[in-house]
Design a protein around this motif. Structure first.
Motif, PDB file in Angstrom:
ATOM      1  N   VAL A  59       1.022  -1.654   0.128  1.00  0.00           N
ATOM      2  CA  VAL A  59      -0.047   0.095   0.403  1.00  0.00           C
ATOM      3  C   VAL A  59       1.041   0.970  -0.138  1.00  0.00           C
ATOM      4  N   ALA A  60       1.797   1.573   0.446  1.00  0.00           N
ATOM      5  CA  ALA A  60       2.734   2.429   0.952  1.00  0.00           C
ATOM      6  C   ALA A  60       3.174   2.596  -0.687  1.00  0.00           C
ATOM      7  N   GLU A  61       3.938   2.293  -1.155  1.00  0.00           N
ATOM      8  CA  GLU A  61       4.203   2.161  -2.020  1.00  0.00           C
ATOM      9  C   GLU A  61       3.636   2.309  -3.215  1.00  0.00           C
ATOM     10  N   ALA A  62       2.084   1.680  -3.554  1.00  0.00           N
ATOM     11  CA  ALA A  62       1.410   2.511  -4.324  1.00  0.00           C
ATOM     12  C   ALA A  62       0.928   3.718  -4.478  1.00  0.00           C
ATOM     13  N   VAL A  63       1.313   4.277  -3.168  1.00  0.00           N
ATOM     14  CA  VAL A  63       0.931   5.898  -2.648  1.00  0.00           C
ATOM     15  C   VAL A  63       2.450   6.380  -3.297  1.00  0.00           C
ATOM     16  N   ALA A  64       3.185   5.608  -2.994  1.00  0.00           N
ATOM     17  CA  ALA A  64       4.803   6.663  -4.101  1.00  0.00           C
ATOM     18  C   ALA A  64       3.751   6.632  -5.593  1.00  0.00           C
ATOM     19  N   ALA A  65       4.303   5.779  -6.022  1.00  0.00           N
ATOM     20  CA  ALA A  65       3.219   5.114  -7.492  1.00  0.00           C
ATOM     21  C   ALA A  65       2.590   6.033  -7.683  1.00  0.00           C
ATOM     22  N   LEU A  66       1.777   6.261  -7.242  1.00  0.00           N
ATOM     23  CA  LEU A  66       0.572   6.990  -7.510  1.00  0.00           C
ATOM     24  C   LEU A  66       1.411   9.279  -7.670  1.00  0.00           C
ATOM     25  N   VAL A  67       1.536   9.057  -7.189  1.00  0.00           N
ATOM     26  CA  VAL A  67       2.293  10.343  -6.522  1.00  0.00           C
ATOM     27  C   VAL A  67       3.425  10.883  -7.267  1.00  0.00           C
ATOM     28  N   ASP A  68       4.306   9.714  -8.093  1.00  0.00           N
ATOM     29  CA  ASP A  68       5.347   9.539  -9.300  1.00  0.00           C
ATOM     30  C   ASP A  68       4.545  10.166 -10.488  1.00  0.00           C
ATOM     31  N   THR A  69       3.337   9.360 -10.234  1.00  0.00           N
ATOM     32  CA  THR A  69       3.106   9.599 -11.874  1.00  0.00           C
ATOM     33  C   THR A  69       2.867  10.971 -12.676  1.00  0.00           C
ATOM     34  N   PHE A  70       2.843  12.411 -11.352  1.00  0.00           N
ATOM     35  CA  PHE A  70       2.201  13.300 -12.007  1.00  0.00           C
ATOM     36  C   PHE A  70       3.001  14.552 -10.982  1.00  0.00           C
ATOM     37  N   VAL A  71       3.559  13.814 -10.414  1.00  0.00           N
ATOM     38  CA  VAL A  71       4.838  15.238  -9.321  1.00  0.00           C
ATOM     39  C   VAL A  71       6.257  14.589  -9.166  1.00  0.00           C
ATOM     40  N   ASP A  72       7.255  15.643  -9.409  1.00  0.00           N
ATOM     41  CA  ASP A  72       8.787  15.185  -9.115  1.00  0.00           C
ATOM     42  C   ASP A  72       8.599  15.615  -7.414  1.00  0.00           C
ATOM     43  N   VAL A  73       9.272  15.068  -6.777  1.00  0.00           N
ATOM     44  CA  VAL A  73       8.583  15.535  -5.241  1.00  0.00           C
ATOM     45  C   VAL A  73      10.748  15.782  -4.506  1.00  0.00           C
ATOM     46  N   ALA A  74      11.371  15.725  -6.176  1.00  0.00           N
ATOM     47  CA  ALA A  74      13.421  15.626  -5.544  1.00  0.00           C
ATOM     48  C   ALA A  74      13.503  17.466  -4.882  1.00  0.00           C
ATOM     49  N   GLY A  75      13.637  17.184  -3.816  1.00  0.00           N
ATOM     50  CA  GLY A  75      14.036  18.355  -3.005  1.00  0.00           C
ATOM     51  C   GLY A  75      12.867  18.886  -2.566  1.00  0.00           C
ATOM     52  N   ALA A  76      12.306  18.097  -2.209  1.00  0.00           N
ATOM     53  CA  ALA A  76      11.370  19.035  -1.167  1.00  0.00           C
ATOM     54  C   ALA A  76      10.991  18.585   0.358  1.00  0.00           C
ATOM     55  N   GLY A  77      11.091  19.457   1.358  1.00  0.00           N
ATOM     56  CA  GLY A  77      10.793  18.812   2.333  1.00  0.00           C
ATOM     57  C   GLY A  77       9.300  18.501   3.290  1.00  0.00           C
ATOM     58  N   PRO A  78       9.350  17.089   4.116  1.00  0.00           N
ATOM     59  CA  PRO A  78       8.071  17.753   4.923  1.00  0.00           C
ATOM     60  C   PRO A  78       7.855  18.418   5.641  1.00  0.00           C
ATOM     61  N   ALA A  79       6.405  19.183   5.231  1.00  0.00           N
ATOM     62  CA  ALA A  79       6.184  20.396   6.395  1.00  0.00           C
ATOM     63  C   ALA A  79       4.825  20.098   7.220  1.00  0.00           C
ATOM     64  N   GLY A  80       4.469  19.185   6.923  1.00  0.00           N
ATOM     65  CA  GLY A  80       3.438  18.471   8.120  1.00  0.00           C
ATOM     66  C   GLY A  80       3.644  16.295   8.353  1.00  0.00           C
ATOM     67  N   GLU A  81       2.672  16.114   8.909  1.00  0.00           N
ATOM     68  CA  GLU A  81       2.517  14.941   9.368  1.00  0.00           C
ATOM     69  C   GLU A  81       1.066  14.451   9.414  1.00  0.00           C
ATOM     70  N   THR A  82      -0.044  13.342   8.497  1.00  0.00           N
ATOM     71  CA  THR A  82      -0.736  13.225   8.363  1.00  0.00           C
ATOM     72  C   THR A  82      -1.213  11.804   9.507  1.00  0.00           C
ATOM     73  N   GLU A  83      -2.122  11.137   9.787  1.00  0.00           N
ATOM     74  CA  GLU A  83      -2.322  10.375   9.713  1.00  0.00           C
ATOM     75  C   GLU A  83      -3.661   9.999  10.160  1.00  0.00           C
ATOM     76  N   PHE A  84      -4.371   9.302   9.509  1.00  0.00           N
ATOM     77  CA  PHE A  84      -5.624   8.456   9.420  1.00  0.00           C
ATOM     78  C   PHE A  84      -6.002   7.238   9.478  1.00  0.00           C
ATOM     79  N   ARG A  85      -7.503   6.834   9.244  1.00  0.00           N
ATOM     80  CA  ARG A  85      -7.596   5.681   9.585  1.00  0.00           C
ATOM     81  C   ARG A  85      -8.911   5.235   8.152  1.00  0.00           C
ATOM     82  N   VAL A  86      -8.532   3.897   7.864  1.00  0.00           N
ATOM     83  CA  VAL A  86      -9.340   3.729   6.680  1.00  0.00           C
ATOM     84  C   VAL A  86     -10.468   2.320   7.596  1.00  0.00           C
ATOM     85  N   PRO A  87     -11.397   2.745   7.208  1.00  0.00           N
ATOM     86  CA  PRO A  87     -12.400   1.126   7.642  1.00  0.00           C
ATOM     87  C   PRO A  87     -12.036  -0.089   7.174  1.00  0.00           C
TER      88      PRO A  87
END
Length: 142
Positions: free
Chosen positions: A31-59
């Motif tokens: 699941v974590a790799e699928a998230v990375a794959a989705l993001v990689d389809t449309f943006v280049d995150v090189a050079g971007a640093g984390p600005a926050g954290e989010t936690e959520f639950r999937v039922p």
């Protein structure tokens, strides 16, 4: 045939949409790799640093429903908060769902390199164990 790495993802050419594949030794890693794959389809995150954290639950639900729930959340947060996950940690929840934690960045910190996904398609969705762990294949509507 070359053996794939234990964990990873890739984009696959697909008519008019985007198709991603991801794999890992376990369900949560996939699941974590699928998230990375989705993001990689449309943006280049090189050079971007984390600005926050989010936690959520999937039922709780079937494994494909859990995957779609997480990927839908990426698109929802992109649309409503202009944030994207840079790093994803997924663990099983006690109730059978998932707990997802992201280190996020704003969309103004990344470079657009492709069409922005609008939805996760259920057509030809695959997610489950394979000979090397877990794997998924997902089509994203753009």
């Amino acid at each position: 045939m070359e053996r794939r790495p234990a964990r990873g993802h890739r984009n696959i050419p697909h008519t008019a949409d985007v198709r991603i594949e991801a794999w890992a030794p376990d369900r949560e890693g996939c699941v974590a790799e699928a998230v990375a794959a989705l993001v990689d389809t449309f943006v280049d995150v090189a050079g971007a640093g984390p600005a926050g954290e989010t936690e959520f639950r999937v039922p709780p639900g079937a494994d494909p429903d859990l995957l779609v729930g997480v990927l839908d959340e990426v698109i929802f947060r992109l649309d409503t908060e202009a944030v994207l996950p840079l790093a994803t940690e997924v663990r099983p929840a006690d109730d059978g769902g998932l707990v997802v934690r992201w280190r996020t960045t704003g969309t103004d910190e990344v470079e657009l390199v492709g069409a922005v996904p609008k939805a996760v398609s259920l057509h030809e969705l695959c997610f489950g164990p394979d000979r090397d762990g877990w794997a998924c294949a997902v089509t994203l509507d753009v």
